[in-house]
Design an enzyme around this catalytic site. Structure first.
Site, PDB file in Angstrom:
ATOM      1  N   LYS A 254       0.155   4.380  -0.188  1.00  9.62           N
ATOM      2  CA  LYS A 254      -0.623   5.502   0.279  1.00  9.62           C
ATOM      3  C   LYS A 254      -0.061   6.669  -0.771  1.00  9.62           C
ATOM      4  O   LYS A 254      -0.166   6.396  -1.704  1.00  9.62           O
ATOM      5  CB  LYS A 254      -0.007   5.660   1.726  1.00  9.62           C
ATOM      6  CG  LYS A 254       0.061   4.456   2.587  1.00  9.62           C
ATOM      7  CD  LYS A 254       0.109   4.749   4.154  1.00  9.62           C
ATOM      8  CE  LYS A 254       0.106   3.185   4.834  1.00  9.62           C
ATOM      9  NZ  LYS A 254      -0.003   3.399   6.035  1.00  9.62           N
TER      10      LYS A 254
ATOM     11  N   GLU B   4      -5.376  -4.619  10.451  1.00  7.07           N
ATOM     12  CA  GLU B   4      -4.103  -3.735  10.534  1.00  7.07           C
ATOM     13  C   GLU B   4      -4.434  -2.766  12.311  1.00  7.07           C
ATOM     14  O   GLU B   4      -5.255  -1.677  12.181  1.00  7.07           O
ATOM     15  CB  GLU B   4      -4.148  -2.472   9.565  1.00  7.07           C
ATOM     16  CG  GLU B   4      -3.806  -3.453   8.299  1.00  7.07           C
ATOM     17  CD  GLU B   4      -3.114  -2.380   7.157  1.00  7.07           C
ATOM     18  OE1 GLU B   4      -2.459  -2.478   6.734  1.00  7.07           O
ATOM     19  OE2 GLU B   4      -3.884  -1.335   7.055  1.00  7.07           O
TER      20      GLU B   4
ATOM     21  N   ASN C  57       0.817  -1.409   0.072  1.00  7.29           N
ATOM     22  CA  ASN C  57       0.143  -0.079   0.026  1.00  7.29           C
ATOM     23  C   ASN C  57       0.818   1.254  -0.295  1.00  7.29           C
ATOM     24  O   ASN C  57       1.441   1.754   0.978  1.00  7.29           O
ATOM     25  CB  ASN C  57      -1.003  -0.031   1.237  1.00  7.29           C
ATOM     26  CG  ASN C  57      -1.759   1.271   1.113  1.00  7.29           C
ATOM     27  OD1 ASN C  57      -1.670   2.032   0.379  1.00  7.29           O
ATOM     28  ND2 ASN C  57      -2.352   1.562   2.459  1.00  7.29           N
TER      29      ASN C  57
ATOM     30  N   GLU D  83      -6.458   5.022   7.834  1.00  7.40           N
ATOM     31  CA  GLU D  83      -6.086   6.500   7.701  1.00  7.40           C
ATOM     32  C   GLU D  83      -7.363   6.715   6.978  1.00  7.40           C
ATOM     33  O   GLU D  83      -7.544   8.174   7.204  1.00  7.40           O
ATOM     34  CB  GLU D  83      -4.903   6.560   6.778  1.00  7.40           C
ATOM     35  CG  GLU D  83      -3.640   6.293   7.493  1.00  7.40           C
ATOM     36  CD  GLU D  83      -2.485   5.554   6.794  1.00  7.40           C
ATOM     37  OE1 GLU D  83      -2.565   5.907   5.358  1.00  7.40           O
ATOM     38  OE2 GLU D  83      -1.538   5.010   7.532  1.00  7.40           O
TER      39      GLU D  83
ATOM     40  N   HIS E 103      -9.275   1.667   4.959  1.00  2.32           N
ATOM     41  CA  HIS E 103      -8.087   1.673   5.793  1.00  2.32           C
ATOM     42  C   HIS E 103      -8.259   2.667   6.878  1.00  2.32           C
ATOM     43  O   HIS E 103      -9.041   3.777   6.688  1.00  2.32           O
ATOM     44  CB  HIS E 103      -6.944   2.345   4.749  1.00  2.32           C
ATOM     45  CG  HIS E 103      -5.587   2.039   5.175  1.00  2.32           C
ATOM     46  ND1 HIS E 103      -5.097   3.091   6.180  1.00  2.32           N
ATOM     47  CD2 HIS E 103      -4.642   1.285   4.898  1.00  2.32           C
ATOM     48  CE1 HIS E 103      -3.989   2.749   6.410  1.00  2.32           C
ATOM     49  NE2 HIS E 103      -3.727   1.736   5.833  1.00  2.32           N
TER      50      HIS E 103
ATOM     51  N   GLY F 140       3.092   2.334  10.533  1.00  2.00           N
ATOM     52  CA  GLY F 140       4.128   3.387  10.474  1.00  2.00           C
ATOM     53  C   GLY F 140       4.607   3.779  11.832  1.00  2.00           C
ATOM     54  O   GLY F 140       5.236   4.526  11.992  1.00  2.00           O
TER      55      GLY F 140
ATOM     56  N   SER G 247       3.819  -2.183   9.911  1.00  2.00           N
ATOM     57  CA  SER G 247       5.343  -2.585  10.104  1.00  2.00           C
ATOM     58  C   SER G 247       5.934  -3.838   9.634  1.00  2.00           C
ATOM     59  O   SER G 247       6.588  -4.395  10.404  1.00  2.00           O
ATOM     60  CB  SER G 247       5.609  -1.953  11.814  1.00  2.00           C
ATOM     61  OG  SER G 247       5.356  -0.658  12.045  1.00  2.00           O
TER      62      SER G 247
HETATM   63  P1  13P Z   1       3.238   0.280   7.698  1.00  2.00           P
HETATM   64  O1  13P Z   1       3.719  -0.960   6.931  1.00  2.00           O
HETATM   65  O2  13P Z   1       4.113   1.545   7.128  1.00  2.00           O
HETATM   66  O3  13P Z   1       3.140   0.092   8.981  1.00  2.00           O
HETATM   67  O4  13P Z   1       1.780   0.569   7.019  1.00  2.00           O
HETATM   68  C1  13P Z   1       0.917  -0.299   7.336  1.00  2.00           C
HETATM   69  C2  13P Z   1      -0.193  -0.020   6.398  1.00  2.00           C
HETATM   70  O5  13P Z   1      -1.085   0.925   6.914  1.00  2.00           O
HETATM   71  C3  13P Z   1      -0.435  -0.879   5.029  1.00  2.00           C
HETATM   72  O6  13P Z   1      -1.664  -0.366   4.692  1.00  2.00           O
END
Ligand code: 13P
Length: 254
Positions: free
Chosen positions: A13, A169, A11, A99, A97, A175, A214
């Protein structure tokens, strides 16, 4: 792992222009051309989708979007429909997601419409769920997952659950470098599978459930060795072609 096919999804983003996406493919494809046990998916910004689709034809990469609107068309400035994505040959879409839930007011009710809209257009939903740190600490993890799973999947037509990919997640692991322990990830994902079994017992063993938060080349193999973890949704580490190729290799070996 099980006989469910491993699913390794990056992903991106809000990273990479169309040209940067082409450069990424140019570096990635020679590194993943061998064995193809795992499915390989890149979830990209809308503006890079065509570059990725053109650049990955004939390869094992499947291209996904990161969001879509539930309506077929209408007065929804700035939004994109499932039909618009499928015409481009987009084959999957991230929905729900954290976010988007956190910053863009994505609701369970909207997701209940988005999932069937994606399925009707032949696009595979990658449906994300997960609790925040405060929710976990308050002992609410199961309640949050129960609400997100049951409300988000409420509009999926009978028999179509196996066409959905779910991603667990935990928000506190995204992150942050704070990966869930293998046991925490397995436990939450097994719980999600039970919730799905409560909706459709026959579908539950077929639905792929990913872990995200992560995930890196050095922790992927252990996560993927768990009986209910069928793949990974990877943010940061998916931006580097070498790291992403290593994650694909972990999926191929799972
Ligand atoms: P990270 O792998 O950067 O922690 O992000 C996970 C994520 O939100 C994937 O959709």
């Amino acid at each position: 792992m099980s006989d469910r096919r491993p699913y390794i999804a990056g992903n991106w983003k809000m990273h990479k222009t169309g040209r940067e996406a082409e450069d990424f493919l140019w570096a990635l494809l020679p590194q993943i051309s061998g064995e193809d046990h795992a499915e390989v998916v890149i979830c990209a910004p809308f503006t890079a989708l065509v570059n990725l689709i053109d650049g990955s034809r004939g390869s094992r990469v499947k291209v996904a979007a990161q969001n879509m609107h539930q309506a077929e068309a209408g007065a929804f400035t700035g939004e994109v429909s499932a039909g618009m994505l499928s015409e481009l040959d987009v084959r999957a879409v991230v929905l729900g997601h954290s976010e988007r839930r956190q910053y863009f007011n994505e609701t369970d009710a909207a997701l209940a419409e988005k999932l069937p809209a994606a399925l009707a257009a032949g696009i595979e939903p990658i449906f994300c769920v997960g609790e925040t740190e405060a929710e976990r600490e308050a002992g609410q993890m199961q309640d949050v997952l129960r609400r997100q799973v049951t409300e988000g999947l409420a509009g999926v037509p009978a028999g179509q659950l196996p066409a959905i990919v779910v991603a667990y997640e935990p928000v506190w692991a995204i992150g942050t470098g704070k990966v869930a322990t293998t046991e925490q990830a397995q436990e939450a994902i097994a719980f999600i599978r039970e919730l799905i079994a409560g909706i459709d017992a026959a579908a539950a063993p077929q639905v792929r459930i990913l872990y995200g938060g992560s995930v890196k080349p050095d922790n992927a193999a252990e996560l993927l060795s768990q009986p209910d973890i069928d793949g990974a949704l990877i943010g940061g580490a998916s931006l580097d072609p070498g790291d992403f190729a290593a994650l694909v290799a972990a999926g191929d070996a799972a």
